[in-house]
Scaffold this active site. Sequence first.
Site, PDB file in Angstrom:
ATOM      1  N   CYS A  17       0.816  -1.215   0.000  1.00  0.00           N
ATOM      2  CA  CYS A  17       0.000   0.000   0.000  1.00  0.00           C
ATOM      3  C   CYS A  17       0.846   1.261   0.000  1.00  0.00           C
ATOM      4  O   CYS A  17       0.320   2.363  -0.158  1.00  0.00           O
ATOM      5  CB  CYS A  17      -0.946  -0.006   1.199  1.00  0.00           C
ATOM      6  SG  CYS A  17      -2.277  -1.219   1.034  1.00  0.00           S
ATOM      7  N   LYS A  20       0.606   3.588  -3.089  1.00  0.00           N
ATOM      8  CA  LYS A  20      -0.525   4.481  -3.337  1.00  0.00           C
ATOM      9  C   LYS A  20      -0.064   5.858  -3.803  1.00  0.00           C
ATOM     10  O   LYS A  20       0.928   6.396  -3.313  1.00  0.00           O
ATOM     11  CB  LYS A  20      -1.355   4.652  -2.057  1.00  0.00           C
ATOM     12  CG  LYS A  20      -2.344   3.528  -1.788  1.00  0.00           C
ATOM     13  CD  LYS A  20      -3.264   3.900  -0.633  1.00  0.00           C
ATOM     14  CE  LYS A  20      -4.362   2.872  -0.448  1.00  0.00           C
ATOM     15  NZ  LYS A  20      -5.311   3.277   0.616  1.00  0.00           N
ATOM     16  N   ARG A  49     -13.762   9.246   0.710  1.00  0.00           N
ATOM     17  CA  ARG A  49     -12.620   8.325   0.588  1.00  0.00           C
ATOM     18  C   ARG A  49     -12.807   7.100   1.478  1.00  0.00           C
ATOM     19  O   ARG A  49     -11.880   6.660   2.174  1.00  0.00           O
ATOM     20  CB  ARG A  49     -11.313   9.030   0.942  1.00  0.00           C
ATOM     21  CG  ARG A  49     -10.911  10.114  -0.036  1.00  0.00           C
ATOM     22  CD  ARG A  49      -9.618  10.780   0.397  1.00  0.00           C
ATOM     23  NE  ARG A  49      -9.204  11.794  -0.563  1.00  0.00           N
ATOM     24  CZ  ARG A  49      -8.227  12.662  -0.338  1.00  0.00           C
ATOM     25  NH1 ARG A  49      -7.579  12.641   0.813  1.00  0.00           N
ATOM     26  NH2 ARG A  49      -7.893  13.547  -1.247  1.00  0.00           N
ATOM     27  N   ASP A  51     -13.776   3.010   2.301  1.00  0.00           N
ATOM     28  CA  ASP A  51     -13.046   1.815   1.891  1.00  0.00           C
ATOM     29  C   ASP A  51     -13.635   1.130   0.669  1.00  0.00           C
ATOM     30  O   ASP A  51     -12.937   0.392  -0.027  1.00  0.00           O
ATOM     31  CB  ASP A  51     -13.000   0.823   3.060  1.00  0.00           C
ATOM     32  CG  ASP A  51     -12.294   1.410   4.259  1.00  0.00           C
ATOM     33  OD1 ASP A  51     -11.092   1.695   4.145  1.00  0.00           O
ATOM     34  OD2 ASP A  51     -12.939   1.596   5.304  1.00  0.00           O
ATOM     35  N   ASP A  68      -8.519  -3.479  -4.948  1.00  0.00           N
ATOM     36  CA  ASP A  68      -7.228  -3.092  -4.372  1.00  0.00           C
ATOM     37  C   ASP A  68      -6.146  -3.968  -4.980  1.00  0.00           C
ATOM     38  O   ASP A  68      -6.316  -5.186  -5.093  1.00  0.00           O
ATOM     39  CB  ASP A  68      -7.246  -3.267  -2.854  1.00  0.00           C
ATOM     40  CG  ASP A  68      -6.477  -2.153  -2.140  1.00  0.00           C
ATOM     41  OD1 ASP A  68      -5.372  -1.824  -2.623  1.00  0.00           O
ATOM     42  OD2 ASP A  68      -6.955  -1.644  -1.123  1.00  0.00           O
ATOM     43  N   ASP A  91     -11.467  -4.494   2.821  1.00  0.00           N
ATOM     44  CA  ASP A  91     -12.365  -3.363   2.585  1.00  0.00           C
ATOM     45  C   ASP A  91     -13.825  -3.748   2.810  1.00  0.00           C
ATOM     46  O   ASP A  91     -14.631  -2.927   3.256  1.00  0.00           O
ATOM     47  CB  ASP A  91     -12.189  -2.831   1.159  1.00  0.00           C
ATOM     48  CG  ASP A  91     -10.885  -2.075   0.973  1.00  0.00           C
ATOM     49  OD1 ASP A  91     -10.312  -1.630   1.982  1.00  0.00           O
ATOM     50  OD2 ASP A  91     -10.447  -1.937  -0.179  1.00  0.00           O
ATOM     51  N   HIS A 140      -8.526 -10.752 -14.620  1.00  0.00           N
ATOM     52  CA  HIS A 140      -7.975 -10.184 -15.846  1.00  0.00           C
ATOM     53  C   HIS A 140      -6.480  -9.997 -15.661  1.00  0.00           C
ATOM     54  O   HIS A 140      -6.016  -9.648 -14.568  1.00  0.00           O
ATOM     55  CB  HIS A 140      -8.635  -8.837 -16.162  1.00  0.00           C
ATOM     56  CG  HIS A 140      -8.206  -8.259 -17.473  1.00  0.00           C
ATOM     57  ND1 HIS A 140      -8.573  -8.821 -18.679  1.00  0.00           N
ATOM     58  CD2 HIS A 140      -7.433  -7.182 -17.778  1.00  0.00           C
ATOM     59  CE1 HIS A 140      -8.051  -8.109 -19.666  1.00  0.00           C
ATOM     60  NE2 HIS A 140      -7.348  -7.113 -19.146  1.00  0.00           N
ATOM     61  N   ASP A 227     -10.384   0.679   7.590  1.00  0.00           N
ATOM     62  CA  ASP A 227      -9.123  -0.039   7.792  1.00  0.00           C
ATOM     63  C   ASP A 227      -7.952   0.907   7.536  1.00  0.00           C
ATOM     64  O   ASP A 227      -8.032   1.834   6.746  1.00  0.00           O
ATOM     65  CB  ASP A 227      -9.024  -1.332   6.967  1.00  0.00           C
ATOM     66  CG  ASP A 227      -9.132  -1.121   5.469  1.00  0.00           C
ATOM     67  OD1 ASP A 227      -9.412   0.006   5.028  1.00  0.00           O
ATOM     68  OD2 ASP A 227      -8.947  -2.100   4.727  1.00  0.00           O
TER      69      ASP A 227
END
Length: 347
Positions: A17, A20, A49, A51, A68, A91, A140, A227
Site C-alpha cells: 500500500c 498508493k 474516501r 473503503d 485493491d 475493505d 484479468h 481499515d
Amino acid sequence: MSEQAIRLTQYSHGAGCGCKISPKVLETILHSEQAKFVDPNLLVGNETRDDAAVYDLGNGTSIISTTDFFMPIVDNPFDFGRIAATNAISDIFAMGGKPIMAIAILGWPINTLSPDIAREVTEGGRFACRQAGIALAGGHSIDAPEPIFGLAVTGVVPTERVKKNSTAQAGCKLFLTKPLGIGVLTTAEKKSLLKPEHQGLATEVMCRMNVAGAAFANIDGVKAMTDVTGFGLLGHLSEMCQGAGVQALLCYQDIPKLPGVEEYIALGAVPGGTERNFASYGHLMGDMSREVRSLLCDPQTSGGLLLAVTPDAEDDVKATAAEFGIDLTAIGELVEARGGRAMVEIR
C-alpha cells in the site's frame, strides 16, 4: 533464474500500500468539471474516501464493491498473493459486510519473471479467498513492466449495518485491531536491518483477516469503522475526523506497535510513503517528535480496523474482539471540533 533466487521486491519501485498515489495528487486526479451523477441508491461513493462503494438494493441488503492491488511488499510469491488478497478483502469487512466473490487483477512482466511465479502469486490469492469463504471466480491479466496483483471483491451487508468512515461522534473511544509498523519492518528487511527474531512478523500481521469487522457491524455503538492502510493511521484517522467534524486525542503509549519498530525508525528504516503521507496530512497534526510522526504516517499494508465506539459499547466491542483473538485497548478518543486545535493530537 530459479524460483528460490527470486526476490520479487527487486522488480518493483514501490511496495504494498506504500505504492498508493499521494492524497494530494489523488485529489487532483479525481477532480472533475462534469456534473455529478446522482443515484439515490448509492449510499457510499468516493466523497469521503471510504473503503468501498455501497449500493442499496432496496430489499434491506446492500452490495459492497471494492478493488485493491499493488506491487510486491515481500519476496515470496505465495505470500505476496495472500497479502494482496487479504488486503483487498479487508475493505468489505471494514464496511461491516461479508465478502461473497472475488476476481483477480494481475499485471506481470512475462519476459522477466516466469509464469510459474505468477501462478504461485495467484495461488496465494486463492488461499486467502478460501480463508474468507469465497471463490476466486475469475480475473484479468496484462503484460506489465512490474508485477502487480490484487482483487476486485463483492460483498453484502444489511443496509442498516453499513459502517462508514464518516459517521463517528464526539465522545467515541478509538480502537485499532492490528499493530502499526508494517512499512517500517518491511523496509528494515529490505535494508538488511531486520533482526532474526522479527523475521516473518510483518507477514503474519498482513495475512491476518479483518473478519471481525462483520461482527463489529452488529454493535450499535460502533459508530464508524475503516481499515488503516497506505495513508497510515494519521491519514485514515484524519479522514474519519473530517467526515464527522470532530478531533482526535491519541495516547501514543497505548497504540499497538510491532516489536522493534521504534528501533528501526531510529536506524532510518522509514519507507518513502511515510513522507508522502506527512506532506498530505502533516498540517493536521499537533506537535510531535519525528519518531512519533514516522509511526503515525507509516503506510500499512493489510492493516487493522480503526473503530470509533461509544463508551457504553466498549465492553461489547472488547468481548467481540476477544472471540477473534484480538486484545483491544483504547488508543484515544474523539472530541468536539474546536478552532485553534490540531485535528489529531498526541498525549
